[in-house]
Enzyme design. Structure first.
Site, PDB file in Angstrom:
ATOM      1  N   ASP A 116     -25.228 -36.717  -5.389  1.00  0.00           N
ATOM      2  CA  ASP A 116     -25.347 -35.632  -4.656  1.00  0.00           C
ATOM      3  C   ASP A 116     -23.970 -35.035  -4.241  1.00  0.00           C
ATOM      4  OD1 ASP A 116     -27.821 -35.831  -5.512  1.00  0.00           O
ATOM      5  OD2 ASP A 116     -28.569 -36.294  -3.665  1.00  0.00           O
ATOM      6  N   ASP A 121     -25.501 -43.127   2.482  1.00  0.00           N
ATOM      7  CA  ASP A 121     -25.288 -43.094   3.975  1.00  0.00           C
ATOM      8  C   ASP A 121     -26.125 -44.017   4.723  1.00  0.00           C
ATOM      9  OD1 ASP A 121     -27.500 -41.533   3.235  1.00  0.00           O
ATOM     10  OD2 ASP A 121     -26.911 -39.905   4.838  1.00  0.00           O
TER      11      ASP A 121
END
Ligand code: ADP
Length: 354
Positions: free
Chosen positions: A130, A106
């Site tokens: 993740d 992100d």
């Protein structure tokens, strides 16, 4: 717009499969008439420092099976400043880079949106072990990391069985316990603890005691690193309260490396192609996503908002804004579906791991 020259970079935490994505971007772009593809080294740092090299069909040969990233990765705080951003834009103009494919998490997408706003169209590809990007069901690297965990925990389990021990294993996943939930099921863990779901420690310990009475010998407890300062101390508490010898293992960065699995190679190849097609189609500020098994895309700003909503980081003002623009219901549904899928995994693990 005619795209003569594009750039590709990998940024933030590395993930197995990034190379497969680079290869797909380069080959799709050249195959679709882009004259030159720059491989930009070390993420946005290389863009600012003009550290880049032309890639061609052959220079990405033999990388599909390799972990890490041939373009390297780095964190670049300078890029977040107005001055750093301007340097990056100037380098793009100087080199004639018409658009950029940014592979990462992100943070990488925040950089991509900033660049797009300054006239350099960008498309993001989600790559992080993740699986913590809420706009997509899947991120490149997740499957390889999970397989690494399973391989290692299977080994711990063998020795736990021989010695009738317990092993508390901390796996990666700061904001998302996805690695823990999936590998916990896959390794037959007696208990799984993640940051985003409530964990009843007394109940977990009672379950271990009962299983021991039932002649169970090996006990694997998987904890996501997002449950900060928990796993190591928890191993001590388990030993005290159950009388079972309990060890602690932190798998750490070994989860980031290794040859990518089929899932990661294929997803990276599909996402790499999709990213180039979107860019050449005149789109920008998108992140490529996988939703319900289909490769699609979403506006980066919306993706970042969904992420904040899912992680419960949104302010009341942001909620009001979303409501006013009519996107709140759709985004809420997206987050609820994702949360329900996690809860379902958790419940299944509790039911069948005894
Ligand atoms: P990831 O992409 O894995 O989430 P980071 O959060 O470290 O990793 O972000 C990678 C890089 O993206 C940063 O080092 C920085 O150069 C850039 N970046 C992160 N956040 C922003 C932001 N808010 N604005 C511009 N660039 C950013």
């Amino acid at each position: 717009m005619q795209f003569k020259r594009i750039g590709v970079l990998t940024s933030g935490g590395d993930a197995p499969g990034m190379n497969a994505a680079i290869r797909s971007v380069v080959r799709t772009a050249i195959g679709r008439g882009v004259e030159e593809v720059y491989g930009i080294y070390s993420g946005y740092k290389g863009l600012i420092e003009e550290d880049m090299e032309l890639l061609n069909i052959r220079s990405v040969s033999n990388i599909i099976s390799h972990g890490g990233t041939m373009l390297y990765s780095a964190r670049c705080p300078e890029f977040k400043t107005e001055e750093g951003m301007q340097k990056a834009v100037d380098v793009c103009k100087k080199r004639g880079i018409d658009g950029i494919i940014a592979i990462g998490g992100d943070g990488t997408f925040r950089g991509a949106t900033d660049l797009t706003r300054r006239g350099i169209p960008c498309i993001g590809i989600p790559a992080t072990i993740d699986n913590d990007i809420s706009s997509t069901d899947y991120t490149i690297g997740f499957d390889t990391a999970m397989n690494t965990v399973v391989e290692l925990v299977d080994k711990l389990r063998d020795t736990c069985e021989s010695h009738a021990r317990c092993n508390v294993v901390e796996v990666m996943g700061k904001y998302a316990g996805d690695i823990a939930l999936h590998t916990g099921i896959a390794t037959g863990a007696i208990s799984i603890a993640v940051r985003e779901l409530p964990y009843d420690e007394d109940q977990a310990i009672a379950k271990i005691i009962k299983a021991r009475e039932n002649k169970k010998r090996n006990f694997i407890v998987i904890v996501a690193e997002g449950k900060e300062n928990f796993a190591e101390a928890y191993a001590k508490r388990i030993e005290e309260k159950t009388g079972i010898e309990t060890r602690f293992s932190r798998l750490a960065h070994v989860q980031r490396g290794g040859n990518p699995t089929v899932r990661d190679r294929v997803t990276a190849s599909l996402m790499g192609k999709a990213a180039v097609m979107e860019l050449l189609d005149g789109k920008s500020n998108l992140v490529i996503c996988e939703r319900k098994g289909v490769i699609t895309s979403m506006d980066i700003n919306k993706a970042l908002k969904i992420d904040r909503m899912f992680k419960d980081l949104m302010t009341p003002e942001e909620y009001a804004e979303l409501e006013a623009e009519g996107s709140l219901v759709d985004m809420r549904r997206h987050c609820e579906e994702r949360a329900a899928a996690k809860l379902n995994l958790y419940r299944i693990s509790q039911e069948i791991c005894k």
